[in-house]
Each structure stands twice: as structure tokens, then as C-alpha cells.
Design a protein around this motif. Structure first.
Motif, PDB file in Angstrom:
ATOM      1  N   GLU A   1       0.827  -1.204   0.000  1.00  0.00           N
ATOM      2  CA  GLU A   1       0.000   0.000   0.000  1.00  0.00           C
ATOM      3  C   GLU A   1       0.860   1.253   0.000  1.00  0.00           C
ATOM      4  O   GLU A   1       1.721   1.421   0.865  1.00  0.00           O
ATOM      5  N   GLN A   2       0.633   2.113  -0.972  1.00  0.00           N
ATOM      6  CA  GLN A   2       1.228   3.434  -0.905  1.00  0.00           C
ATOM      7  C   GLN A   2       0.383   4.318   0.007  1.00  0.00           C
ATOM      8  O   GLN A   2      -0.782   4.024   0.264  1.00  0.00           O
ATOM      9  N   ASP A   3       0.983   5.370   0.495  1.00  0.00           N
ATOM     10  CA  ASP A   3       0.347   6.201   1.510  1.00  0.00           C
ATOM     11  C   ASP A   3      -1.015   6.703   1.037  1.00  0.00           C
ATOM     12  O   ASP A   3      -1.141   7.303  -0.036  1.00  0.00           O
ATOM     13  N   GLY A   4      -2.060   6.435   1.832  1.00  0.00           N
ATOM     14  CA  GLY A   4      -3.397   6.895   1.512  1.00  0.00           C
ATOM     15  C   GLY A   4      -4.204   5.939   0.660  1.00  0.00           C
ATOM     16  O   GLY A   4      -5.352   6.242   0.310  1.00  0.00           O
ATOM     17  N   PHE A   5      -3.636   4.783   0.321  1.00  0.00           N
ATOM     18  CA  PHE A   5      -4.331   3.821  -0.530  1.00  0.00           C
ATOM     19  C   PHE A   5      -4.429   2.479   0.192  1.00  0.00           C
ATOM     20  O   PHE A   5      -3.631   2.172   1.074  1.00  0.00           O
TER      21      PHE A   5
ATOM     22  N   PRO B   1     -11.366   8.141   6.706  1.00  0.00           N
ATOM     23  CA  PRO B   1     -11.056   8.703   5.381  1.00  0.00           C
ATOM     24  C   PRO B   1     -11.696   7.881   4.269  1.00  0.00           C
ATOM     25  O   PRO B   1     -11.651   6.647   4.294  1.00  0.00           O
ATOM     26  N   ALA B   2     -12.295   8.577   3.330  1.00  0.00           N
ATOM     27  CA  ALA B   2     -12.949   7.888   2.219  1.00  0.00           C
ATOM     28  C   ALA B   2     -11.893   7.293   1.289  1.00  0.00           C
ATOM     29  O   ALA B   2     -10.815   7.864   1.088  1.00  0.00           O
ATOM     30  N   LEU B   3     -12.206   6.141   0.728  1.00  0.00           N
ATOM     31  CA  LEU B   3     -11.304   5.540  -0.243  1.00  0.00           C
ATOM     32  C   LEU B   3     -11.293   6.371  -1.524  1.00  0.00           C
ATOM     33  O   LEU B   3     -12.326   6.914  -1.914  1.00  0.00           O
TER      34      LEU B   3
END
Length: 1114
Positions: free
Chosen positions: A501-505, A625-627
Motif C-alpha cells: 500500500e502506498q500512503d493513503g491507498f 477517510p474515504a477511499l
């Protein structure tokens, strides 16, 4: 046609919810109008008792039900069900709906015939008088249908009593229910007739053994489990599940006669759902009710078709009239209604049926007009006045997750060090294993004969910190093995689940927890036909492995024996919406055939790929946080191989998930993303700025991250594996044998403090070695308030300072969490939640009780891990341990600020002790008639002591003078698990919170009456008072809750950032309350312990005072 269907829906709504709009020509059904029943009619009798099931009632002709036409026997239960197959023992009492067996439920509730409180009669009747009467009832409800049954099953529940549980409801005393169900069958169809005579339903709720409260009955039908490879819930229809609808059963009708309800349950029209009659009271004579101009606004929620009839729900949790609305689509296809009869009046009977169901993901309702509903399965809904909370759903979260309540429901989230969706969590960076089965029916090339394989094993190994998955499928016939080489996505779904996972994903496991269904379609360009891939991921089994079932069906191009296939790195876009993920792409692959004539021909082929993934999503946490609506899966190092000798198909891929990008941007060059980090395979790679990163060993492993070694298994883990292995239940595909107790281990491998027996429902507390703590065993439906005696391990990282962080001026709440004590400032009675901070870090300790000395501004606590008693000054400095010898499980603690003494309870040694504030001069006050003493408080001015004992057999609240004299029971009746206790010196009120009765109560000790302040608490533990409020810690909410005594309601709640269990709570007053006792001055003239009594004091010597000059006197 749509308008006509809307009118029928509206009419059906009036039948159930507006039963008295039209006065019917027929009066209420009398008991004499029931179908004849009793021994004189040849009825069989179900034996007396609770949760009983009859032997099979063999039928002379087949019963039709939903899409089945081969049911040759039925079973009758005490609890208002006719079952089409024998109910499993674990489902003999009402629980999850729909059940795994087919069910006709005229009144599904927990009924009881113990001691002859009622009778259940049943028979199959072939007599013309009975079959003709059944035909008349059906014709009244379906006047256009010609139906002549040849047999009827008649079941009568006469004078049934409600199961009331441990605390009997006086309102239900003497109330009895009588109702009847008739299943009439011809050669082509079956109908159900439910009869509810006048005054036949005298109660509408029964006590739930699981929910531990009164819940409404349910009228419903269920097809039961369906499917060969994957068992899932079939169609089900719920007719009534709230008090108002249940009450209307005898007053209204869908067949024109009050108290008589008719349903078409088995015919070509009921493949997807039961069809109810819709003749409204007062319309039998041809009267029409014109609703062309009527609008009925109904709150509904649109859910995907994957939810239809597949999500079990607790029928006991459903209510009417609250803020949340639950509904699912009726059992309809997008383009077909539940019944497919010739269109046009009068035979058109297409309708939507009313359902209510609770699903894991609930959405805010929208108001729609019935006339605007298209045939998409949108249905009417019930409201519920009880949102689903962590209190009765904690089991839906992983043991490595926190459960948190929100305004519309609850959500689960994995704790630090774990990843997943909260329902399923695994240690970050730890390798994962996936096991499953594959079945297939595949046509190769132009062959007209399919290759069929069953029960083929799939095993996958995932190196999480590389995002690389290795999948092997065996044994695949060589006639199809090479031709399946291009289908790397069969194993690629596992790569998506654990992609870096990259940051925020988020990868697939973080989103779904490994619980989802996936359907993919592969179309080979230039080749006829396609291949359909169906996969069901069922989460983590008891061995910590993910489980998957795969089905392949269709046609693939033939690839010559001995060929190799090469797939270039590729990217794929995943599109996200609520509970659904879709993707599509076009891919190329190169086939290199075996060498012949000195050359190896190569050909490039293309296939188009599209897939849909459906899963359950928690939508209650608005702060989550929304995907991103679109994420890009990047796949490289693709390797595919078919081993002809071993007949094994192998796929390997490396995966990362991140934003939509072209090329290889700098962000992808971090070693964590491209797999060059060198971390141990049992470690998580933590990306830093640019190319910096750190390696951190996964939970269960130790080391520097570059090298990690496994921590030895704990005693609990060994015992669990031994029991499962000895019972032959180590195989996750085999159920745990009934009656077998398997201990539960916590996230760190220690014995969970609360153990429960899955078969009996009894729960009890255990010590750190797994031994049962005497006197803690509770009856089914109640969980004892057990305390963990093992502190969680201290994670590597910067050392946490143990010095006290001084408190600013003012009054504060102090509350305990594992490893620390926090402060929460008060402004008046308002919690200043934004200013909450840690007061003291005490790593490796489990602090239970808290008490405050307002004179020296000192907080005292009990710790059950060492065990010990400690204290610290609010002004700062290091904490000190004042007692660490001869303690078992010190829990409650209280301070007499006037006499300068501390008192504490010890639930292991079953005693109450007193000592000076520095821990010296200890004396045992009580060591008899105590089982589980916990909360303790003092009334310093009057010299009284109060404590709770949550002894399961005899819970009580006791009192005595501080010197131990005049001991007596203050409260003994109507207690469950009295935990917390507080005394307000200003109002002279003694208040307590009870986790068994879920109440807060108060009394003045000098007066006999007690007041129920508030009911419906979740799981209160400790309590303190200040001003007009009580403040209590709650284990289910992981919160500090403010309760206003004046208006008897909760006014606020504070959830700490660290979502772990909260224990003791106390009020740190800015100044001491006025008052004195006889020990206030000069220690009351005593040489050692001065113990206050009302209007006097007693001088006592500490225990073991050999050689000490001590004088005892009153």
C-alpha cells in the motif's frame, strides 16, 4: 403495468400497517373457527419442554416450497416453526434469521411448554372436510386461482407460554398464545394459511436467551441454505417483526377475513419469493379502493443484489419506530418480479413483498414514492428503535480489533500493529497463507467435451512486505493445464488483497478483510466463448489462514502441450463505490510453443477482462477517510508455469496499490514499494521520506526488522492446538464437536480473561494460567466483568517517561486504561474533552481502581499484574509503590481523607483491608462471606464503608463502620453484576452501576428506598460523582459517560484516542469537602490505626504486630 403494481403494493401496505382503515364485514376469528385439532382429531403431541423439535412427520404427498417440489416430511418445533428439514441442535432456539433449514414461521418466538404450560398438536389430514376448508381459505385470498388440495398439514400451538428468562416479567404472567398454521398442497402448488383467533395473541414479545431482553416475535418464511459448493442463505420473506404488526395479526387480514392470512409458498411463481394474498378487509364484495391519487412515502435503502437473502440477521434485534431504517431488496431479479403470471387483470398478482433485515452495512434512508419504484427490488421497510451497538456485536470484530459505537451503528477497526477491515485483522508484515478448493468445467479449444475437475486444492503464500503472492493449484489435468496459463488473475486476486500500500491507498484485505465474492469474465479476442471465474473468500479460519473457493466454467483457447506463457507487467484500475469494486482491462500474453524444426514459434494473444467484487462495508464512521474512487494496481514480475509431471499450475506476481500514474514516478522508488528493502519476511516495511524506510518485526516475532525470530507459543496457544488436534477438529473444514471447550487466547497469546463454553453458553473468569476464578461463572446470556492480569507487551520505541505530568488547577476526572492514567478536566459538569491528556504512564501495568486524596493531592491505584498498590502526586514527580506483598487481585480502592487511611478489596484473596496512606500498618477487616468484592467507597464524615460483591450466586452491596463493626447487607435484590460504587458527600447519595442489569441506581443509606436512575447502559465498570452528574467508564463503548442525575439521561461521552478498555475512575477535587470525623485531629489519639465510626472512632492495631507497642481501644 407499473402503476397497477404500485396500487397493489400500496394496498398491501394498508393491509399490514393500516388494518383498521376499512371496517370488514367479517368479525374476529373465534377459537371455534380454527381448524379442528386435538387428540380426538388424530393429532400427534410434541412433548413438553423448551426448544423442542418433533420427529419427522412423513407426508403422503410432496410439499412444495419456494423452488422445491420434493419435500416429503416436516418437523414441528415448540418455537412456532414448521421446518422442511430437521433443525440442527444449535438452531433449536430462536437465533439468527434466516436459519439454515427451510422454515414456515407463523409466530417465531421463544415459547415454553415446560410443566404442561401449553400444547403443540400436529398431523397430516387427507379428509375432504379439511382439504375443502383449506381450499376455501385459499380461494378467499386468491379468488382468481383454482386450487383443490389433496392434503393438509395442520399444526396448532395452544395456550403457549412465553419463555421469560431469569427475571420473570409480571406483565406476562398468565398470558398465553394460541395460533395455527395449515399447509395445503395439490399436485402443482402449496399454500400456507395462518390463523390467529381473537384474544389468541396475548403477548407479542419473549425473552431472548442471547440478547438478554424482551424481543418481538417474527412471522416469516425461509428457504434455508442453498448451494452445492458454497452454502448461502436462500430466499426468505419476513412478514411481521415488530410489536405493532404482531398485534395486528388477529385484527387484520390479507384474505378478507380477520385473523386469517394466506400465502402462496410453492409453485412456479414462488421460485424467488413467497407470494402473499392481498384481499383487503371490506373488499370481498368487489369494492375497489381507489388509490390512483394517493402517495405513500416509504423510507427505503437501495442495496446491491448481492445482499439479497444472503446476510443473516438477529431477528431479536429488530424494532420499530427508531432512527435507523433497515431494508433489503425483495427476492427479485432486476428484470423480473416475484411472480410471473399472465399480465392483465384480474390474474395479475405481481407485487413487492415487505421485508426488514439488518445488514452489516446500513445506509441512510431516502424517501421515495411508491409510484416511482421500478422493478429493481426496492421494498418497504421497518424502522428500528435500537441501533446496533458494540454491546451485542463485539463478536463481529476481530480479536485484534476495537469496536466503536457511532450515531447509526458500530464499526470495527484493527488495533496498532494489525491490518484489515476490523472484522478480520492480521499482523502487519507477516506472511499470509491462503487455502481453498477449485472446481471447474472447461471446454478447451473447439472441443465439445468439457474437462471437469472437482475438489482440487489451491494454496497460496504471500510475502506481505513485497506484495508478492505465490499460488499453486493441484491437480489440474494436463488436457487443460497449459491452456489455463494465461489466467494469472485467478491467483492475482490474492495479490490484490495483499498488495503493498502506498500512503493513503488500501489493498483488498484492508478494504474487505478477505470476506467478499468476486465474479470475473474473460473474453479471448478472436476466440468463441468466454470463461467465468467465481470466487468466494470466507475470511480467516481458526488456523489464521484465509479460505477461498473457486469455480471456473466456460471455454478457453487451446495452448499446445509444452508451451510457455509470458505476461508483461501491467496495471489495472479498480473503481470503488459502496460495497462494490469493479475493474476491466485488456491484456496481452505471449505463447511460445515447444521447439520444432529448430524453431520455437511465438504468438501474441489478447483477452479482455472484467470483474466485480462485492463485500460488506461499515458506513457508520463518518470520520474514516474515504477511499479514493479509483486506485491503480501495478503488477510486475509475473510468472506462470504448468508442471506436467506434478500436474500443478503455478502463478506468482508482485503487486502494489496506489494512485493512477503513468510510468514510474519517484514515489514508487521507495524500497518499501519496489521490494528492495531487505526486511525480513516476517517484518513490515515502513516507508519514510524519499528513499528512507525502517523494518519492524511483525507481532509474534522479535528482532531488528532485518532479522526476525518467532516468539515461542504461549501456554494458551499450546492448549488450544492440543485440544483441537485431539478432537480431530484441527481441520478448519470440520466443525468443532459439540460439547468441546476450546480456550480463547488474546492478541498476545495469553488466556483471554473471559472464557465461554460455546455449547452451554456459560462464561467465567480465568487467571493468567487459565484457571477458573471461583465464583465468576455466569449463566448463558451474561458475561462476567473479568479483568486481565497480564499486561500487554511494551512495543519497541522511545521510552515513555513515567513521571507525573502535573495537573493544572481545577477539578478533573482521572480514569485508568491499561498502562496509563488520563485526566479529563471539568468545567462545571461539562467534560472539556479537547483538553484530555495523559496524567501518568505506568507501562506493563493494568491499573484497575483509582482513589483521590484531596488533602495531599495524591492519586492512589491498584495494579493487578504485579500485583501492587501505588500512588503519585498531582503536582508531579515519580510514582511510588506502597504495597506489593501479600496481594492477590487488588481491585477497588478508597481513601478516608480525614482518617488518613486507604481501604481496598482483593477478589483473589476474598478480603477487604485497611492501611495508612503510606501502605504501612495493614489490617484485614473482612475475609469471610466475600466472593468477588470490587467497588469500595468511604463516607469519611460519618465513618461508614460501602462495597460491592458481584458474586454470581448472591450479588450484593454491603456496608459497615470503618472499623469493621456493624457489617450488614444494604442491597441484595435485583442485582446482576454490581461493579462501580460512588458516594456523594454533598447529597449523601450512594450510587452504583450494574453490568448485569445494565442500570445505574442510587439510594440514601439511611433510607430504605432506592431509585433507578437510568436503564439500558452498555457495560458500566466504575463510577464517580461530581455535582449533578455521575461519570462512569463503559467497557463496550470504551468511553467515559456523563449521566445527569436530575433528568436521568446520558448527556455526553468521551472516547479516548487509545481505544482500549477503561477501568477505574475518580474525581480529583480542587478542594476537600467540609467536614471532620474523630480521627481528623491527632490521629484520634490512637497509637496506630484510627478507624472512624458514626460519632466516634476505634483504635486498632495492624496485623502481625509482634513487638509493637500498640494499644487498641474504642
Amino acid at each position: 403495468m407499473l402503476a397497477s403494481r404500485s396500487r397493489i403494493r400500496a394496498a398491501w401496505t394498508r393491509a399490514l400497517l393500516l388494518p383498521l382503515l376499512l371496517a370488514g364485514p367479517v368479525g374476529c376469528l373465534s377459537r371455534q373457527e380454527l381448524f379442528p385439532f386435538g387428540p380426538e382429531q388424530g393429532d400427534l403431541e410434541l412433548e413438553d419442554g423448551d426448544d423442542l423439535v418433533s420427529p419427522a412427520l412423513e407426508l403422503s404427498g410432496a410439499l412444495r416450497f419456494y423452488d422445491r417440489s420434493d419435500i416429503d416430511s416436516v418437523y414441528v418445533t415448540t418455537n412456532g416453526i414448521i421446518a422442511t428439514s430437521e433443525p440442527p441442535a444449535k438452531e433449536s432456539h430462536p437465533g439468527l434469521f434466516p436459519p439454515t433449514f427451510g422454515a414456515v414461521a407463523p409466530f417465531l418466538a421463544d415459547l415454553d411448554t415446560t410443566d404442561g404450560l401449553g400444547k403443540v398438536y400436529y398431523r397430516e389430514d387427507l379428509s375432504p372436510s379439511i382439504t375443502q376448508r383449506a381450499a376455501e381459505c385459499v380461494h378467499r385470498g386468491f379468488p382468481e386461482i383454482s386450487f383443490q388440495p389433496s392434503s393438509a398439514v395442520v399444526v396448532t400451538w395452544e395456550s403457549m407460554a412465553p419463555y421469560q428468562g431469569p427475571s420473570r416479567d409480571p406483565d406476562q404472567e398468565g398470558k398465553r398464545n394460541t395460533f395455527q398454521a395449515v399447509l395445503a398442497s395439490s399436485d402443482s402448488s402449496s399454500y400456507a394459511i395462518f390463523l390467529y383467533p381473537e384474544d389468541g395473541l396475548q403477548f407479542h414479545t419473549t425473552f431472548s436467551k442471547k440478547e438478554n431482553n424482551q424481543v418481538p416475535a417474527v412471522v416469516a418464511f425461509s428457504q434455508g441454505s442453498v448451494g452445492f459448493l458454497w452454502k448461502s442463505n436462500g430466499a426468505y420473506n419476513i412478514f411481521a417483526n415488530d410489536r405493532e404488526s404482531i398485534e395486528n395479526l388477529a385484527k387484520s387480514s390479507n384474505s378478507g377475513q380477520q385473523g386469517v392470512w394466506v400465502f402462496e409458498i410453492g409453485s412456479p411463481a414462488t421460485t424467488n419469493g413467497v407470494v402473499p394474498a392481498d384481499v383487503i378487509l371490506g373488499t370481498e364484495d368487489g369494492a375497489e379502493y381507489d388509490d390512483e391519487d394517493e402517495d405513500y412515502d416509504l423510507a427505503t435503502t437501495r442495496l446491491g443484489l448481492e445482499d439479497v437473502g444472503t446476510t443473516p440477521f438477529s431477528y431479536k434485534a429488530l424494532r420499530r419506530g427508531g432512527a435507523d431504517t433497515y431494508s433489503v431488496p425483495s427476492i427479485l431479479s432486476p428484470r423480473r418480479a416475484a411472480t410471473e403470471r399472465p399480465l392483465g387483470p384480474p390474474t395479475e398478482r405481481t407485487r413487492s413483498f415487505q421485508l426488514a433485515v439488518e445488514t452489516f452495512h446500513q445506509q441512510h434512508p431516502q424517501v421515495i414514492d411508491v409510484d416511482e419504484v421500478e422493478e429493481t427490488g426496492v421494498v418497504f421497510s421497518y424502522n428500528t428503535d435500537s441501533r446496533q451497538t458494540c454491546a451485542n456485536n463485539r463478536h463481529q470484530c476481530s480479536v485484534h480489533a476495537e469496536c466503536r459505537d457511532y450515531a447509526t451503528g458500530f464499526c470495527c477497526s484493527c488495533v496498532a500493529g494489525y491490518t484489515g477491515n476490523g472484522r478480520q485483522c492480521v499482523a502487519e508484515g507477516s506472511p499470509q497463507r491462503v487455502n481453498g478448493k477449485v472446481k471447474g468445467r472447461i471446454f478447451v479449444g473447439s472441443s465439445q467435451i468439457p474437462i471437469v475437475f472437482e475438489n482440487t486444492d489451491l494454496h497460496s503464500y504471500v510475502v506481505m512486505n513485497h506484495g508478492r503472492s505465490y499460488t499453486a493449484i493441484s491437480t489440474i489435468p494436463e488436457t487443460v493445464g497449459y491452456s489455463l496459463l494465461p489466467l494469472a488473475p485467478v491467483g492475482g486476486i490474492i495479490g490484490w488483497m495483499f498488495a503493498v500500500e502506498q500512503d493513503g491507498f488500501k489493498n483488498g484485505f484492508s478494504i474487505t478483510g478477505g470476506e467478499f465474492t468476486r465474479q470475473a469474465e474473460v473474453t479471448f479476442v478472436g476466440h468463441p466463448g468466454n470463461l467465468v471465474i467465481k470466487q468466494r473468500f470466507s475470511g480467516i479460519d481458526e488456523h489464521g489462514h484465509l479460505t477461498i473457493d473457486t469455480e471456473l466454467e466456460g471455454r478457453v483457447p487451446q495452448i499446445p502441450f509444452g508451451s510457455s506463457v509470458h505476461i508483461e507487467p501491467y496495471t489495472e484500475l479498480y473503481h470503488y463505490s459502496t460495497s462494490v469494486i469493479t475493474s476491466s482491462s485488456t491484456r496481452e500474453y505471449t505463447v511460445t510453443e515447444p521447439e520444432r524444426d529448430g524453431a520455437s514459434p511465438s504468438h501474441i494473444y489478447t483477452y479482455q477482462w472484467r470483474q466485480t467484487i462485492t463485500f460488506q462495508e461499515c458506513v457508520h464512521d463518518d470520520s474514516r477517510p474515504a477511499l479514493p474512487s479509483t486506485q491503480q494496481l501495478s503488477v510486475d514480475s509475473v510468472f506462470v508455469l504448468y508442471n506436467q509431471e506434478e500436474r500443478i499450475l503455478r502463478y506468482a506476481l508482485s503487486n502494489s496499490i496506489g494512485p493512477v500514474r503513468e510510468g514510474s514516478p519517484d514515489a514508487l522508488q521507495n524500497p518499501c514499494y519496489i521490494g528492495t528493502h531487505g526486511c525480513d519476511t516476517n517484518a513490515a516495511c515502513r516507508p519514510g521520506p524519499r528513499t528512507q524506510f525502517t523494518c519492524e518485526c511483525s507481532i509474534g516475532f522479535r528482532g531488528d526488522g532485518r532479522t526476525c525470530y518467532e516468539v515461542e507459543k504461549t501456554r494458551c496457544q499450546h492448549e488450544r492446538e492440543h485440544i483441537l488436534g485431539a478432537a480431530g477438529a484441527a481441520d478448519p473444514q470440520r466443525p468443532i464437536p459439540p460439547g468441546l471447550f476450546v480456550p480463547e487466547c488474546d492478541a498476545h497469546g495469553h488466556y483471554a480473561p473471559t472464557q465461554c463454553h460455546g455449547s452451554t453458553g456459560y462464561c467465567w473468569c480465568v487467571d493468567r494460567d487459565g484457571r477458573e476464578v471461583e465464583g465468576t461463572r455466569t449463566r448463558p446470556g451474561m458475561t462476567p466483568p473479568c479483568l486481565s492480569t497480564v499486561a500487554p507487551p511494551i512495543h519497541q520505541g522511545p521510552a515513555v517517561p513515567t513521571a507525573v505530568i502535573p495537573l493544572p488547577p481545577g477539578t478533573h476526572l482521572l480514569f485508568a486504561q491499561t498502562g496509563k492514567i488520563e485526566r479529563l478536566p471539568l468545567e462545571g459538569n461539562t467534560m472539556r474533552k479537547t483538553e484530555a491528556k495523559a496524567f501518568l504512564h505506568v507501562p506493563a501495568k493494568v491499573v484497575i481502581g483509582l482513589a483521590f486524596d484531596c488533602v495531599d493531592k495524591m492519586v492512589y491505584w491498584t495494579d493487578i499484574t504485579e500485583p501492587s498498590i501505588g500512588r503519585a502526586s498531582l503536582h508531579g514527580g515519580e510514582p511510588t509503590t506502597i504495597i506489593r506483598q501479600d496481594l492477590g487481585s487488588p481491585e477497588g480502592i478508597a481513601v478516608d481523607h480525614l482518617g488518613r487511611n486507604i481501604f481496598w478489596t482483593d477478589s483473589n484473596l476474598d478480603r477487604i483491608e485497611v492501611a495508612k496512606l503510606d501502605g504501612t500498618q495493614r489490617r484485614v477487616l473482612f475475609e469471610t462471606d466475600l466472593v468477588n468484592p470490587r467497588g469500595i467507597v468511604t463516607d469519611s464524615v460519618r465513618g461508614n464503608l460501602y462495597w460491592t460483591d458481584w458474586n454470581r450466586d448472591n450479588p450484593k452491596i454491603e456496608t459497615s463502620y470503618m472499623d469493621g463493626t456493624n457489617r450488614r447487607i444494604l442491597v441484595q435484590d435485583d442485582l446482576g453484576l454490581p461493579n462501580g460504587l460512588t458516594f456523594d458527600v454533598f447529597s449523601s447519595q450512594l450510587c452504583w452501576v450494574d453490568a448485569g442489569t445494565n442500570r445505574a441506581e442510587c439510594l440514601n443509606p439511611s433510607q430504605p428506598s432506592r431509585r433507578k436512575v437510568l436503564e439500558g447502559l452498555q457495560y458500566p465498570f466504575a463510577v464517580t460523582s461530581y455535582g449533578k452528574n455521575l461519570y462512569f467508564t463503559d467497557w463496550k463503548m470504551n468511553s467515559v459517560v456523563a449521566l445527569d442525575l436530575a433528568v436521568s439521561r446520558e448527556t455526553d461521552a468521551f472516547q479516548p484516542h487509545k481505544q482500549t478498555r477503561l477501568y477505574g475512575i475518580t474525581t480529583a477535587l480542587s478542594q476537600c469537602p467540609q467536614g471532620h470525623n474523630y480521627c481528623s485531629v491527632n490521629n484520634g489519639g490512637c497509637t496506630h490505626l484510627c478507624l472512624a465510626t458514626p460519632g466516634s472512632r476505634t483504635c486498632r492495631c495492624p496485623d502481625n504486630t509482634l513487638g509493637v507497642d500498640c494499644i487498641e481501644r474504642k
